[in-house]
Design a protein around this motif. Structure first.
Motif, PDB file in Angstrom:
ATOM      1  N   THR A  15      -6.987   4.489   4.107  1.00  0.00           N
ATOM      2  CA  THR A  15      -7.666   4.129   2.765  1.00  0.00           C
ATOM      3  C   THR A  15      -7.753   2.524   2.968  1.00  0.00           C
ATOM      4  O   THR A  15      -7.226   2.030   3.719  1.00  0.00           O
ATOM      5  N   THR A  16      -8.724   1.953   2.040  1.00  0.00           N
ATOM      6  CA  THR A  16      -8.799   0.573   1.742  1.00  0.00           C
ATOM      7  C   THR A  16      -8.558   0.378   0.443  1.00  0.00           C
ATOM      8  O   THR A  16      -9.299  -0.176  -0.430  1.00  0.00           O
ATOM      9  N   ASP A  17      -7.268   0.662  -0.038  1.00  0.00           N
ATOM     10  CA  ASP A  17      -7.087   0.454  -1.480  1.00  0.00           C
ATOM     11  C   ASP A  17      -6.983  -0.983  -1.823  1.00  0.00           C
ATOM     12  O   ASP A  17      -6.489  -2.019  -1.138  1.00  0.00           O
ATOM     13  N   ILE A  18      -7.754  -1.144  -2.973  1.00  0.00           N
ATOM     14  CA  ILE A  18      -7.557  -2.651  -3.263  1.00  0.00           C
ATOM     15  C   ILE A  18      -6.197  -3.017  -3.807  1.00  0.00           C
ATOM     16  O   ILE A  18      -5.313  -3.781  -3.700  1.00  0.00           O
ATOM     17  N   LEU A  19      -5.764  -1.871  -4.790  1.00  0.00           N
ATOM     18  CA  LEU A  19      -4.138  -1.987  -5.328  1.00  0.00           C
ATOM     19  C   LEU A  19      -3.790  -0.528  -5.420  1.00  0.00           C
ATOM     20  O   LEU A  19      -3.742   0.015  -6.290  1.00  0.00           O
ATOM     21  N   GLY A  20      -3.440   0.020  -4.234  1.00  0.00           N
ATOM     22  CA  GLY A  20      -2.537   1.393  -4.227  1.00  0.00           C
ATOM     23  C   GLY A  20      -1.424   0.958  -4.896  1.00  0.00           C
ATOM     24  O   GLY A  20      -0.509   0.327  -4.759  1.00  0.00           O
ATOM     25  N   PRO A 238       3.634  -3.736   8.268  1.00  0.00           N
ATOM     26  CA  PRO A 238       2.682  -4.302   8.796  1.00  0.00           C
ATOM     27  C   PRO A 238       1.627  -4.706   7.729  1.00  0.00           C
ATOM     28  O   PRO A 238       0.507  -5.007   8.327  1.00  0.00           O
ATOM     29  N   VAL A 239       1.959  -4.685   6.428  1.00  0.00           N
ATOM     30  CA  VAL A 239       1.138  -5.082   5.523  1.00  0.00           C
ATOM     31  C   VAL A 239       2.026  -6.416   4.683  1.00  0.00           C
ATOM     32  O   VAL A 239       3.156  -6.117   4.437  1.00  0.00           O
ATOM     33  N   THR A 240       1.178  -7.015   4.142  1.00  0.00           N
ATOM     34  CA  THR A 240       1.509  -8.172   3.330  1.00  0.00           C
ATOM     35  C   THR A 240       1.916  -7.779   2.005  1.00  0.00           C
ATOM     36  O   THR A 240       3.247  -7.974   1.469  1.00  0.00           O
ATOM     37  N   ASN A 241       1.252  -6.709   1.461  1.00  0.00           N
ATOM     38  CA  ASN A 241       1.339  -6.277   0.099  1.00  0.00           C
ATOM     39  C   ASN A 241       1.718  -4.932  -0.226  1.00  0.00           C
ATOM     40  O   ASN A 241       1.265  -4.101  -0.514  1.00  0.00           O
ATOM     41  N   PRO A 242       2.892  -4.633   0.339  1.00  0.00           N
ATOM     42  CA  PRO A 242       3.438  -3.053  -0.096  1.00  0.00           C
ATOM     43  C   PRO A 242       3.697  -3.061  -1.764  1.00  0.00           C
ATOM     44  O   PRO A 242       4.117  -4.270  -2.167  1.00  0.00           O
ATOM     45  N   ARG A 261      -4.833  -4.516  -0.876  1.00  0.00           N
ATOM     46  CA  ARG A 261      -5.584  -5.596  -0.217  1.00  0.00           C
ATOM     47  C   ARG A 261      -5.824  -6.877  -0.986  1.00  0.00           C
ATOM     48  O   ARG A 261      -6.355  -7.790  -0.818  1.00  0.00           O
ATOM     49  N   LYS A 262      -5.454  -6.492  -2.364  1.00  0.00           N
ATOM     50  CA  LYS A 262      -5.766  -7.656  -3.517  1.00  0.00           C
ATOM     51  C   LYS A 262      -5.093  -8.803  -3.050  1.00  0.00           C
ATOM     52  O   LYS A 262      -3.985  -8.776  -2.232  1.00  0.00           O
ATOM     53  N   PHE A 263      -5.853 -10.077  -3.142  1.00  0.00           N
ATOM     54  CA  PHE A 263      -5.161 -11.351  -3.136  1.00  0.00           C
ATOM     55  C   PHE A 263      -5.149 -11.564  -1.435  1.00  0.00           C
ATOM     56  O   PHE A 263      -4.760 -12.685  -1.296  1.00  0.00           O
ATOM     57  N   GLY A 276      -3.926  -1.957   2.471  1.00  0.00           N
ATOM     58  CA  GLY A 276      -4.376  -0.842   1.606  1.00  0.00           C
ATOM     59  C   GLY A 276      -4.300   0.292   2.110  1.00  0.00           C
ATOM     60  O   GLY A 276      -4.700   1.313   1.523  1.00  0.00           O
ATOM     61  N   HIS A 277      -3.550   0.802   3.406  1.00  0.00           N
ATOM     62  CA  HIS A 277      -3.211   2.031   3.768  1.00  0.00           C
ATOM     63  C   HIS A 277      -2.086   2.767   3.077  1.00  0.00           C
ATOM     64  O   HIS A 277      -1.254   2.111   2.341  1.00  0.00           O
TER      65      HIS A 277
END
Length: 299
Positions: A15-20, A238-242, A261-263, A276-277
């Motif tokens: 997904t490309t969640d902005i804020l999952g 592998p993501v900054t924002n879990p 993906r936010k911020f 965002g995944h």
């Protein structure tokens, strides 16, 4: 402490969640459910078929969700709670939790008696406008405490004797003694403190042994705390924002992790394709089924 144990982190849904946020495993449907707060999406993924479905709602923020005993979903839209019928899809209001403040509903969790504990947060992320509430089956709302910036990390110990609560923008997690029969909390004490470093503990869940798993927004990792507050496992991602974690699958041994993906700037997004995944890690620990909201007046 175990750092970076040999567990593979894989994408479940690209997904490309902005804020999952707020992943929940439903054992009845064998689906993983979660939301994208900023795109107002309620999402599901069927592990057996690979089907990914989304429903968009007419609100500013779809803050969180909960499962209900009758098979419906509880959805936090802005400052109100709604019920979505699982058959007809009809959405009806349960209650308005707050009014007259620049807040929205955020993290929540249902206790073993079927009551929803949910908090609000400041839309500007710095004012202590928020609070923690208990919502009963008849829609009655009780404020438990205030002075909250961003509610997160609500979780109950397996024996239902402890409630965990995080204020992400105060960079701290607390725990409380929890009286399951009365639905009250007491004896607030600090559980984890990141005020000096400014690290942001976010969503959380517990495993069968009472470990508290927490995602660190802007921290690129999840961590497991023992009940005594000591960290014994850290997993780099592998993501900054879990944003949040839950256990699921038929044996509750798969950890699902939502992300945002936010911020992130353009450069970060290009170097972080999984931002965002919906992610998964197998074999870390075993979780517990989520409690379900029970409609009706308490006995």
């Amino acid at each position: 402490m175990t750092t970076n144990p040999p567990h593979k982190v894989e994408t479940v849904v690209a997904t490309t969640d902005i804020l999952g946020e707020t992943p929940l495993w439903c054992g009845r449907t064998n689906k993983l459910w979660w939301v994208d707060i900023d795109r107002q999406l309620h999402q599901s993924f069927d592990l057996a078929t690979g089907a990914h479905e989304t429903i968009r709602y007419d609100c500013r923020f779809l803050g969180s969700q909960a499962l209900a005993s009758d098979g419906s979903h509880i959805l936090a839209q802005d400052l109100s709670l709604f019920r979505r019928d699982p058959v007809s899809g009809i959405v009806s209001r349960i209650c308005e939790v707050e009014t007259g403040v620049d807040n929205r509903l955020n993290d929540g969790r249902v206790d073993a008696r079927g009551r929803l504990w949910i908090g609000t947060m400041d839309n500007e992320l710095h004012r202590p406008n928020g609070a923690l509430y208990r919502v009963d089956g008849d829609g009655a709302v009780r404020r438990m405490f205030a002075d909250v910036i961003v509610t997160n990390g609500i979780a109950f110990s397996p024996d239902s004797r402890t409630l965990y609560f995080t204020d992400t923008r105060r960079y701290r997690t607390w725990c409380f003694d929890f009286d399951l029969d009365d639905g009250t909390i007491s004896n607030k004490r600090l559980f984890a403190d990141y005020a000096a470093s400014g690290e942001r503990p976010d969503g959380a869940c517990v495993d069968v042994d009472g470990g508290l798993w927490t995602a660190f927004f802007s921290g690129g990792r999840i961590a497991r705390y023992r009940p005594d507050g000591q960290i014994d496992t850290v997993i780099s991602l592998p993501v900054t924002n879990p944003t949040c974690v839950c256990f699921g699958g038929s044996d509750y041994k798969t950890m699902f992790v939502t992300s945002a993906r936010k911020f992130l700037d353009t450069g970060q997004l290009s170097s972080e394709p999984e931002a965002g995944h919906l992610l998964a890690i197998h074999g870390l620990a075993q979780g517990l089924p989520e409690h379900r909201f029970v409609f009706g007046k308490a006995d």
